[in-house]
Design an enzyme around this catalytic site. Sequence first.
Site, PDB file in Angstrom:
ATOM      1  N   THR A   1       0.894  -1.279   0.098  1.00  0.00           N
ATOM      2  CA  THR A   1      -0.053   0.072   0.018  1.00  0.00           C
ATOM      3  C   THR A   1       0.916   1.309  -0.174  1.00  0.00           C
ATOM      4  OG1 THR A   1      -1.448   1.360   1.596  1.00  0.00           O
ATOM      5  CG2 THR A   1      -0.187  -0.307   2.635  1.00  0.00           C
ATOM      6  N   ASP A   2       0.314   2.453  -0.292  1.00  0.00           N
ATOM      7  CA  ASP A   2       0.916   3.834  -0.611  1.00  0.00           C
ATOM      8  C   ASP A   2       1.171   4.220   1.067  1.00  0.00           C
ATOM      9  OD1 ASP A   2      -1.624   4.223   0.009  1.00  0.00           O
ATOM     10  OD2 ASP A   2      -1.872   5.863  -1.573  1.00  0.00           O
ATOM     11  N   GLU A   3       0.220   3.609   2.053  1.00  0.00           N
ATOM     12  CA  GLU A   3       0.490   4.124   3.164  1.00  0.00           C
ATOM     13  C   GLU A   3       1.721   3.755   4.014  1.00  0.00           C
ATOM     14  OE1 GLU A   3      -3.195   3.430   5.691  1.00  0.00           O
ATOM     15  OE2 GLU A   3      -4.460   3.792   4.136  1.00  0.00           O
TER      16      GLU A   3
ATOM     17  N   TYR B   1      -1.794  -0.441  11.189  1.00  0.00           N
ATOM     18  CA  TYR B   1      -2.029  -0.972   9.917  1.00  0.00           C
ATOM     19  C   TYR B   1      -0.919  -0.695   9.028  1.00  0.00           C
ATOM     20  CZ  TYR B   1      -3.155  -1.623   4.823  1.00  0.00           C
ATOM     21  OH  TYR B   1      -3.277  -2.037   3.404  1.00  0.00           O
TER      22      TYR B   1
ATOM     23  N   LYS C   1       2.037  -3.318   7.528  1.00  0.00           N
ATOM     24  CA  LYS C   1       2.584  -3.631   5.966  1.00  0.00           C
ATOM     25  C   LYS C   1       3.877  -3.437   5.681  1.00  0.00           C
ATOM     26  CE  LYS C   1      -0.260  -4.603   3.144  1.00  0.00           C
ATOM     27  NZ  LYS C   1      -0.613  -5.814   2.594  1.00  0.00           N
TER      28      LYS C   1
HETATM   29  P1  NAD Z   1      -9.794  -7.112   2.488  1.00  0.00           P
HETATM   30  O1  NAD Z   1      -9.692  -7.042   4.056  1.00  0.00           O
HETATM   31  O2  NAD Z   1     -11.096  -6.988   1.797  1.00  0.00           O
HETATM   32  O3  NAD Z   1      -9.345  -8.802   2.379  1.00  0.00           O
HETATM   33  C1  NAD Z   1      -8.464  -9.463   3.010  1.00  0.00           C
HETATM   34  C2  NAD Z   1      -8.873 -10.891   2.684  1.00  0.00           C
HETATM   35  O4  NAD Z   1      -7.443 -11.749   3.664  1.00  0.00           O
HETATM   36  C3  NAD Z   1     -10.140 -11.598   3.420  1.00  0.00           C
HETATM   37  O5  NAD Z   1     -10.739 -12.514   2.432  1.00  0.00           O
HETATM   38  C4  NAD Z   1      -9.508 -12.148   4.817  1.00  0.00           C
HETATM   39  O6  NAD Z   1     -10.160 -13.356   5.176  1.00  0.00           O
HETATM   40  C5  NAD Z   1      -8.065 -12.650   4.379  1.00  0.00           C
HETATM   41  N1  NAD Z   1      -7.447 -12.979   5.367  1.00  0.00           N
HETATM   42  C6  NAD Z   1      -7.125 -11.962   6.474  1.00  0.00           C
HETATM   43  N2  NAD Z   1      -6.196 -12.681   7.418  1.00  0.00           N
HETATM   44  C7  NAD Z   1      -5.921 -13.995   6.896  1.00  0.00           C
HETATM   45  C8  NAD Z   1      -5.126 -15.045   7.549  1.00  0.00           C
HETATM   46  N3  NAD Z   1      -4.459 -15.138   8.423  1.00  0.00           N
HETATM   47  N4  NAD Z   1      -5.068 -16.019   6.532  1.00  0.00           N
HETATM   48  C9  NAD Z   1      -5.497 -16.012   5.260  1.00  0.00           C
HETATM   49  N5  NAD Z   1      -6.538 -15.032   4.842  1.00  0.00           N
HETATM   50  C10 NAD Z   1      -6.557 -14.144   5.784  1.00  0.00           C
HETATM   51  O7  NAD Z   1      -8.688  -6.552   1.936  1.00  0.00           O
HETATM   52  P2  NAD Z   1      -8.340  -5.879   0.462  1.00  0.00           P
HETATM   53  O8  NAD Z   1      -8.825  -4.402   0.616  1.00  0.00           O
HETATM   54  O9  NAD Z   1      -9.113  -6.628  -0.541  1.00  0.00           O
HETATM   55  O10 NAD Z   1      -6.923  -5.783   0.343  1.00  0.00           O
HETATM   56  C11 NAD Z   1      -5.934  -6.896  -0.140  1.00  0.00           C
HETATM   57  C12 NAD Z   1      -4.559  -6.416   0.157  1.00  0.00           C
HETATM   58  O11 NAD Z   1      -4.202  -5.323  -0.729  1.00  0.00           O
HETATM   59  C13 NAD Z   1      -4.091  -6.178   1.458  1.00  0.00           C
HETATM   60  O12 NAD Z   1      -2.694  -6.829   1.565  1.00  0.00           O
HETATM   61  C14 NAD Z   1      -4.136  -4.726   1.538  1.00  0.00           C
HETATM   62  O13 NAD Z   1      -2.985  -4.460   2.437  1.00  0.00           O
HETATM   63  C15 NAD Z   1      -3.658  -4.182   0.308  1.00  0.00           C
HETATM   64  N6  NAD Z   1      -4.062  -2.976  -0.282  1.00  0.00           N
HETATM   65  C16 NAD Z   1      -5.272  -2.684  -0.267  1.00  0.00           C
HETATM   66  C17 NAD Z   1      -5.753  -1.191  -0.837  1.00  0.00           C
HETATM   67  C18 NAD Z   1      -7.151  -1.060  -0.666  1.00  0.00           C
HETATM   68  O14 NAD Z   1      -7.672   0.350  -0.870  1.00  0.00           O
HETATM   69  N7  NAD Z   1      -8.233  -1.942  -0.117  1.00  0.00           N
HETATM   70  C19 NAD Z   1      -4.979  -0.444  -1.429  1.00  0.00           C
HETATM   71  C20 NAD Z   1      -3.588  -0.835  -1.418  1.00  0.00           C
HETATM   72  C21 NAD Z   1      -3.266  -2.214  -0.832  1.00  0.00           C
HETATM   73  O1  DAU Z   2      -4.010   3.993   0.397  1.00  0.00           O
HETATM   74  C1  DAU Z   2      -4.253   2.805   0.425  1.00  0.00           C
HETATM   75  C2  DAU Z   2      -5.094   2.366   1.559  1.00  0.00           C
HETATM   76  O2  DAU Z   2      -6.461   2.665   1.603  1.00  0.00           O
HETATM   77  C3  DAU Z   2      -5.174   0.670   1.914  1.00  0.00           C
HETATM   78  O3  DAU Z   2      -3.942   0.222   2.111  1.00  0.00           O
HETATM   79  C4  DAU Z   2      -5.996   0.338   3.132  1.00  0.00           C
HETATM   80  O4  DAU Z   2      -6.212  -1.121   3.182  1.00  0.00           O
HETATM   81  C5  DAU Z   2      -7.373   0.880   2.715  1.00  0.00           C
HETATM   82  O5  DAU Z   2      -8.490   0.567   3.660  1.00  0.00           O
HETATM   83  C6  DAU Z   2      -7.357   2.561   2.458  1.00  0.00           C
HETATM   84  O6  DAU Z   2      -6.967   3.111   3.722  1.00  0.00           O
HETATM   85  P1  DAU Z   2      -7.558   4.567   3.996  1.00  0.00           P
HETATM   86  O7  DAU Z   2      -7.614   4.676   5.530  1.00  0.00           O
HETATM   87  O8  DAU Z   2      -7.044   5.710   3.197  1.00  0.00           O
HETATM   88  O9  DAU Z   2      -9.306   4.124   3.538  1.00  0.00           O
HETATM   89  P2  DAU Z   2     -10.507   4.385   4.149  1.00  0.00           P
HETATM   90  O10 DAU Z   2     -11.585   3.849   3.196  1.00  0.00           O
HETATM   91  O11 DAU Z   2     -10.754   3.630   5.598  1.00  0.00           O
HETATM   92  O12 DAU Z   2     -10.572   6.020   4.308  1.00  0.00           O
HETATM   93  C7  DAU Z   2     -10.426   6.893   3.517  1.00  0.00           C
HETATM   94  C8  DAU Z   2     -10.587   8.179   3.999  1.00  0.00           C
HETATM   95  O13 DAU Z   2     -11.822   8.485   4.342  1.00  0.00           O
HETATM   96  C9  DAU Z   2      -9.533   8.472   5.119  1.00  0.00           C
HETATM   97  O14 DAU Z   2      -8.910   9.733   5.113  1.00  0.00           O
HETATM   98  C10 DAU Z   2     -10.670   8.286   6.091  1.00  0.00           C
HETATM   99  C11 DAU Z   2     -11.917   8.800   5.777  1.00  0.00           C
HETATM  100  N1  DAU Z   2     -12.910   8.438   6.240  1.00  0.00           N
HETATM  101  C12 DAU Z   2     -13.260   6.968   6.316  1.00  0.00           C
HETATM  102  C13 DAU Z   2     -14.315   6.334   6.748  1.00  0.00           C
HETATM  103  C14 DAU Z   2     -14.478   4.790   7.043  1.00  0.00           C
HETATM  104  C15 DAU Z   2     -14.045   9.301   6.598  1.00  0.00           C
HETATM  105  O15 DAU Z   2     -13.842  10.444   6.553  1.00  0.00           O
HETATM  106  N2  DAU Z   2     -15.255   8.481   7.270  1.00  0.00           N
HETATM  107  C16 DAU Z   2     -15.287   7.156   7.377  1.00  0.00           C
HETATM  108  O16 DAU Z   2     -16.483   6.586   8.047  1.00  0.00           O
END
Ligand code: NAD
Ligand code: DAU
Length: 339
Positions: free
Chosen positions: A123-125, A150, A154
């Site tokens: 992730t970019d975080e 988180y 990562k």
């Molecule tokens: P998600 O939370 O929707 O899915 C995570 C999945 O991992 C789930 O199916 C869960 O059951 C499985 N999991 C969790 N713990 C586990 C374990 N111990 N063993 C096996 N499986 C397990 O997450 P997502 O949003 O699909 O993100 C997927 C990946 O992409 C993550 O690594 C996250 O850090 C990365 N990522 C997410 C975003 C985003 O915006 N969502 C952006 C950049 C990177």
């Molecule tokens: O940047 C990549 C990341 O993006 C991934 O690595 C993470 O897995 C993914 O969860 C996401 O993280 P963020 O914290 O940026 O996403 P989130 O959707 O939780 O929040 C996006 C923005 O919106 C953040 O600035 C917080 C704000 N927010 C979020 C929620 C859930 C609100 O203002 N209200 C809310 O209820």
Amino acid sequence: MKILVTGGAGFIGSNFILYWLKRHPEDEVVNLDVLTYAGNLLNLKEVENQQNYRFVKGDITDTAAVTEAMRGVETVVHFAAESHVDRSILEPAAFVKTNVLGTQVLLDAALKLGVKRFHHISTDEVFGSLELGSDQKFNEETPYRPCSPYSASKAGSDMLVRAYAHTYGLPVTISNCSNNYGPFQFPEKLIPLMLMNALADQPLPVYGDGLNVRDWIYVEDHCRAIELILAAGRIGETYCVGGHSEMANIDVVKELLKTLGKPERLIRFVKDRPGHDRRYAIDDQKIRDELGYRPAHTFEEGLRATIDWYRENEEWVRQVMDKEYQQYYQQQYGEKGPV
Ligand code: NAD
Ligand code: DAU
């Protein structure tokens, strides 16, 4: 080719499996997922009976389960993680266990079994937070400064991946992507949460002043970027992936309400997230120049497709907004969630 996808029942992992099997029907995909609250086999209904797809329920921290699932695999694409920042603030321990220890268990197994490519989804975080209003962006050279439990977990996993490449010569690639949105995203994240609340005419809880900026990428564009890296990415390299849609949260929420035809009076500013990163932005010139990556979806198109998907998939929505979701919502927002 036989691919092991970890976390393939989650949001991005399931989109990736559906994308991959459509475009590479000759490949075999094994999906290893423990099915936490975020994992959902409904996401994979379309492929569940296909000969070249197999689901294995197992934990990535369990060496025996991982070794069994990885046997005969050439490529690992590692998505499995605890992924929600707010939950990491409430209960960090699971993030360290799954994201750090789980990644190390996978790396060990990959080394022992001679996997040809280990692609780690990050992730970019991990880069921390940028100044609002500056023109700085994250790139592959940006130092790591994770700020939440988180992102720290990562960052730890990324470091382990690099260490296994450097020390043992494991053939790895890493991608650091911005905020994904699209079908199958659990409604704890900004876009689906606001969408569910707006459809139920419930308040939309915007943290702080709503000016925090994220770069939004439609999930299919992320899947395409991973495909490009698997096909032609250089071993040992990191690639930053962006959606080219930097927006303040308040503008995302307003755009959503406008698209839905709902009033802005539903917006409610609430207490800020502790340690809330102000701005993320990605410079993805490396993957554009080396691999020809371009996001194919504008934010407006992606948002419309996402809204349509949630409206057409009421059963999925009903299933995920269960008792556990209501408990989480109550704990996080101090009130009942939409039903
Ligand atoms: P998600 O939370 O929707 O899915 C995570 C999945 O991992 C789930 O199916 C869960 O059951 C499985 N999991 C969790 N713990 C586990 C374990 N111990 N063993 C096996 N499986 C397990 O997450 P997502 O949003 O699909 O993100 C997927 C990946 O992409 C993550 O690594 C996250 O850090 C990365 N990522 C997410 C975003 C985003 O915006 N969502 C952006 C950049 C990177
Ligand atoms: O940047 C990549 C990341 O993006 C991934 O690595 C993470 O897995 C993914 O969860 C996401 O993280 P963020 O914290 O940026 O996403 P989130 O959707 O939780 O929040 C996006 C923005 O919106 C953040 O600035 C917080 C704000 N927010 C979020 C929620 C859930 C609100 O203002 N209200 C809310 O209820």
